[in-house]
Design a protein around this motif. Structure first.
Motif, PDB file in Angstrom:
ATOM      1  N   ILE A 164      31.495 -78.052  90.687  1.00 30.60           N
ATOM      2  CA  ILE A 164      32.252 -77.464  91.795  1.00 30.60           C
ATOM      3  C   ILE A 164      32.968 -78.547  92.597  1.00 30.60           C
ATOM      4  O   ILE A 164      34.015 -78.303  93.199  1.00 30.60           O
ATOM      5  N   TYR A 165      32.447 -79.770  92.578  1.00 24.28           N
ATOM      6  CA  TYR A 165      33.114 -80.866  93.306  1.00 24.28           C
ATOM      7  C   TYR A 165      34.469 -81.190  92.682  1.00 24.28           C
ATOM      8  O   TYR A 165      35.396 -81.615  93.385  1.00 24.28           O
ATOM      9  N   HIS A 166      34.595 -80.980  91.374  1.00 24.07           N
ATOM     10  CA  HIS A 166      35.886 -81.209  90.729  1.00 24.07           C
ATOM     11  C   HIS A 166      36.926 -80.168  91.144  1.00 24.07           C
ATOM     12  O   HIS A 166      38.124 -80.375  90.947  1.00 24.07           O
ATOM     13  N   ALA A 167      36.475 -79.060  91.705  1.00 24.89           N
ATOM     14  CA  ALA A 167      37.403 -78.009  92.135  1.00 24.89           C
ATOM     15  C   ALA A 167      38.010 -78.295  93.506  1.00 24.89           C
ATOM     16  O   ALA A 167      38.959 -77.623  93.904  1.00 24.89           O
ATOM     17  N   LEU A 168      37.494 -79.283  94.221  1.00 24.52           N
ATOM     18  CA  LEU A 168      37.896 -79.503  95.611  1.00 24.52           C
ATOM     19  C   LEU A 168      39.127 -80.401  95.717  1.00 24.52           C
ATOM     20  O   LEU A 168      39.297 -81.337  94.931  1.00 24.52           O
ATOM     21  N   PRO A 169      39.985 -80.150  96.709  1.00 18.88           N
ATOM     22  CA  PRO A 169      41.172 -81.001  96.902  1.00 18.88           C
ATOM     23  C   PRO A 169      40.833 -82.398  97.387  1.00 18.88           C
ATOM     24  O   PRO A 169      41.686 -83.281  97.352  1.00 18.88           O
ATOM     25  N   THR A 170      39.588 -82.608  97.837  1.00 16.32           N
ATOM     26  CA  THR A 170      39.158 -83.921  98.315  1.00 16.32           C
ATOM     27  C   THR A 170      38.516 -84.760  97.208  1.00 16.32           C
ATOM     28  O   THR A 170      37.986 -85.840  97.491  1.00 16.32           O
ATOM     29  N   THR A 171      38.536 -84.270  95.980  1.00 17.42           N
ATOM     30  CA  THR A 171      38.033 -85.028  94.830  1.00 17.42           C
ATOM     31  C   THR A 171      39.208 -85.469  93.968  1.00 17.42           C
ATOM     32  O   THR A 171      40.116 -84.680  93.700  1.00 17.42           O
ATOM     33  N   THR A 172      39.187 -86.726  93.550  1.00 16.49           N
ATOM     34  CA  THR A 172      40.207 -87.249  92.645  1.00 16.49           C
ATOM     35  C   THR A 172      39.534 -87.741  91.368  1.00 16.49           C
ATOM     36  O   THR A 172      38.568 -88.507  91.424  1.00 16.49           O
ATOM     37  N   THR A 173      40.032 -87.281  90.234  1.00 15.83           N
ATOM     38  CA  THR A 173      39.537 -87.733  88.936  1.00 15.83           C
ATOM     39  C   THR A 173      40.524 -88.743  88.367  1.00 15.83           C
ATOM     40  O   THR A 173      41.704 -88.449  88.211  1.00 15.83           O
ATOM     41  N   LEU A 174      40.029 -89.937  88.094  1.00 14.38           N
ATOM     42  CA  LEU A 174      40.842 -90.995  87.497  1.00 14.38           C
ATOM     43  C   LEU A 174      40.573 -91.030  85.996  1.00 14.38           C
ATOM     44  O   LEU A 174      39.459 -90.719  85.548  1.00 14.38           O
ATOM     45  N   CYS A 175      41.587 -91.422  85.230  1.00 16.35           N
ATOM     46  CA  CYS A 175      41.372 -91.504  83.787  1.00 16.35           C
ATOM     47  C   CYS A 175      42.030 -92.758  83.222  1.00 16.35           C
ATOM     48  O   CYS A 175      43.009 -93.279  83.772  1.00 16.35           O
ATOM     49  N   ALA A 176      41.454 -93.238  82.125  1.00 21.11           N
ATOM     50  CA  ALA A 176      42.032 -94.324  81.335  1.00 21.11           C
ATOM     51  C   ALA A 176      42.469 -93.720  80.015  1.00 21.11           C
ATOM     52  O   ALA A 176      41.688 -93.039  79.347  1.00 21.11           O
ATOM     53  N   LYS A 177      43.737 -93.954  79.649  1.00 21.43           N
ATOM     54  CA  LYS A 177      44.280 -93.402  78.409  1.00 21.43           C
ATOM     55  C   LYS A 177      44.726 -94.557  77.508  1.00 21.43           C
ATOM     56  O   LYS A 177      45.378 -95.496  77.981  1.00 21.43           O
ATOM     57  N   TYR A 178      44.334 -94.477  76.242  1.00 23.76           N
ATOM     58  CA  TYR A 178      44.745 -95.477  75.251  1.00 23.76           C
ATOM     59  C   TYR A 178      45.472 -94.746  74.136  1.00 23.76           C
ATOM     60  O   TYR A 178      44.908 -93.850  73.510  1.00 23.76           O
ATOM     61  N   ASP A 179      46.732 -95.127  73.922  1.00 20.64           N
ATOM     62  CA  ASP A 179      47.569 -94.392  72.958  1.00 20.64           C
ATOM     63  C   ASP A 179      47.584 -92.899  73.289  1.00 20.64           C
ATOM     64  O   ASP A 179      47.503 -92.044  72.405  1.00 20.64           O
ATOM     65  N   ASP A 180      47.629 -92.604  74.589  1.00 19.99           N
ATOM     66  CA  ASP A 180      47.715 -91.240  75.125  1.00 19.99           C
ATOM     67  C   ASP A 180      46.443 -90.427  74.933  1.00 19.99           C
ATOM     68  O   ASP A 180      46.430 -89.217  75.162  1.00 19.99           O
ATOM     69  N   GLU A 181      45.348 -91.065  74.527  1.00 22.03           N
ATOM     70  CA  GLU A 181      44.055 -90.395  74.424  1.00 22.03           C
ATOM     71  C   GLU A 181      43.185 -90.828  75.596  1.00 22.03           C
ATOM     72  O   GLU A 181      43.077 -92.021  75.896  1.00 22.03           O
ATOM     73  N   VAL A 182      42.542 -89.876  76.272  1.00 20.82           N
ATOM     74  CA  VAL A 182      41.649 -90.201  77.380  1.00 20.82           C
ATOM     75  C   VAL A 182      40.400 -90.875  76.818  1.00 20.82           C
ATOM     76  O   VAL A 182      39.662 -90.284  76.012  1.00 20.82           O
ATOM     77  N   VAL A 183      40.159 -92.120  77.250  1.00 18.37           N
ATOM     78  CA  VAL A 183      39.024 -92.888  76.741  1.00 18.37           C
ATOM     79  C   VAL A 183      38.073 -93.312  77.860  1.00 18.37           C
ATOM     80  O   VAL A 183      37.061 -93.958  77.598  1.00 18.37           O
ATOM     81  N   GLY A 184      38.388 -92.962  79.090  1.00 17.18           N
ATOM     82  CA  GLY A 184      37.512 -93.291  80.203  1.00 17.18           C
ATOM     83  C   GLY A 184      37.847 -92.423  81.394  1.00 17.18           C
ATOM     84  O   GLY A 184      38.993 -92.000  81.570  1.00 17.18           O
TER      85      GLY A 184
END
Length: 434
Positions: free
Chosen positions: A90-110
């Motif tokens: 439910i925390y991922h649904a909130l506007p006060t949560t930010t999910t960061l991602c690392a993409k390698y060759d356009d694939e999410v790897v982190g």
């Protein structure tokens, strides 16, 4: 078959060697253990350009992050396998949560998530007391949901260190965060202490942390205003490639794509009604599992008509419910200059504006301001956005070296009205760019 047996024996030998080394290191004094951990740091100053670090803001990126997190948590026993194959809380649904991602060759790897204060609190508050952190100045963010793809876990931190650097840059430049808090398995806590200078919260190890499927957990915190000093001391004398102090504070990575903002907002919400419906009604049962109070809080947070069709229904009519404190969907952190009369003299007072509305705003000032005094203020809402207002100081509270004041706007202007309208009506951080 012979090759398979050989590989199995090699794998077992490596695990046994690794366990033996950890056991031997465990007998060392803490300072020596931390030094050994820091000796393995290897920061590539020029990562492969195929690596990109950004906010996860599309359905495909978020789904990949939640899937990677699910698989990582299941693998170590932090959750049971879910039918959806996703870990979207439910925390991922909130506007006060930010999910960061690392993409390698356009694939999410982190991926890693940062959870700011909201009516839902923090996940770790279910078992850890944050009063010692809350007693200090500054916003708090919980670092959560960290995962790196298995094929990149043995690459000497090639994904993890850039992701951590991105987290630090985002928190200090964009997320208005001073204190980071974490709840991690005791097996990993010394890595956070030795490499990133976290210090443990006062409580001892929690034997069963429900947010991690009953696994034990240790709480820790890092004051980002002290981080540069702490890192400089920890990595003194290290060459740049072996120093997280140099990596975090002395260099920039072109792989990091920081958000573009029109206004000096401090959140980057990404959840449109369609994304909320996809992740929390269709792919998971996140909304259906909320109790009445959390459902009501969600309605208070997402009070725009476009969201009502996808949010879980309220248990009772809003008029019959206890009034909930509205959490601003967007806060600002911008500078202002107040011209006001203090002690019979006209003064210019520096302000730090932290929250805005149509009728007023809240700001911090080092100088003590007289209540009911009126003046003129210039507020820098964004790089190219400036507002001039007539205001009255309505309330204030002094702390050790600053005061928090509430201002009533008695005369506004078009830039201010446009800014507040954008903050009130925007769905995501992209909506504020227009």
């Amino acid at each position: 078959m012979a090759r398979s047996k050989s590989q199995t024996l090699l794998s077992r030998s490596r695990r046994a060697l690794h366990k033996g080394m950890r056991t031997a290191i465990g007998f060392m004094p803490q300072q020596a253990r931390f030094a050994v951990a820091r000796s393995f740091v290897d920061c590539d100053p020029a990562p492969d350009p195929r690596l990109t670090l950004k906010i996860a803001d599309t359905q495909e990126e978020l789904e990949a992050c939640f899937r990677l997190l699910h698989d990582a948590y299941v693998a170590v026993g932090f959750m049971q396998p879910a039918p959806s194959g996703l870990r979207a809380t439910i925390y991922h649904a909130l506007p006060t949560t930010t999910t960061l991602c690392a993409k390698y060759d356009d694939e999410v790897v982190g991926t890693i998530s940062l959870i700011r204060q909201s009516p839902f609190g923090f996940p770790l508050q279910a078992v850890f007391d944050l009063s010692s952190v809350e007693a200090e100045r500054g916003q708090i963010a919980e670092v959560s949901a960290l995962a790196v793809h298995p094929k990149h876990r043995k690459t000497g931190g090639a994904i993890l260190f850039p992701l951590m650097k991105f987290m630090h840059a985002y928190c200090t430049r964009f997320f208005d965060t001073r204190h980071l808090v974490i709840a991690v398995n005791p097996y990993h806590i010394e890595l956070y202490e030795s490499l990133l200078s976290f210090r443990r919260l006062p409580q001892k190890t929690v034997a069963a942390y429900d947010f991690a499927n009953g696994a034990p957990a240790v709480g820790a915190t890092l004051d980002l205003s002290q981080a540069e000093h702490l890192f400089a001391r920890a990595y003194a004398g290290k060459p740049p490639r072996k120093s997280l102090h140099h990596y975090f504070f002395k260099m920039e990575l072109p792989n990091i794509k920081l958000p573009v903002r029109r206004y000096y907002t401090t959140n980057d919400p990404v959840m449109t009604p369609a994304l909320l419906d996809h992740f929390f009604n269709q792919r998971t049962q996140g909304f259906a599992e909320l109790d009445a109070r959390k459902t009501a809080m969600l309605h208070e947070i997402y009070d725009l008509p476009a969201y009502q069709a996808v949010l879980p229904p309220l248990a009772q009519a809003p008029a019959q419910m206890d009034t909930l404190r509205r959490h601003p969907r967007f806060s600002l952190k911008c500078k202002g200059k107040l011209e006001i009369e203090i002690g019979g003299q006209r003064r210019l007072v520096e302000l730090q504006v932290v929250d805005v509305s149509n009728e007023g705003f809240q700001a911090h000032a080092r100088e003590e301001l007289p209540l009911k005094a009126s003046g003129r203020v210039v507020v820098h809402l964004g790089t190219d956005e400036q507002s001039v207002l007539q205001v009255t100081v309505m309330r204030g509270r002094r702390y050790d070296d600053y005061g928090a004041y509430g201002f009533l706007i008695t005369a506004t202007d078009q830039p201010w009205r446009e800014c507040v309208h954008a903050l009130e009506s925007g769905h995501t951080h992209h909506d504020l760019l227009a």
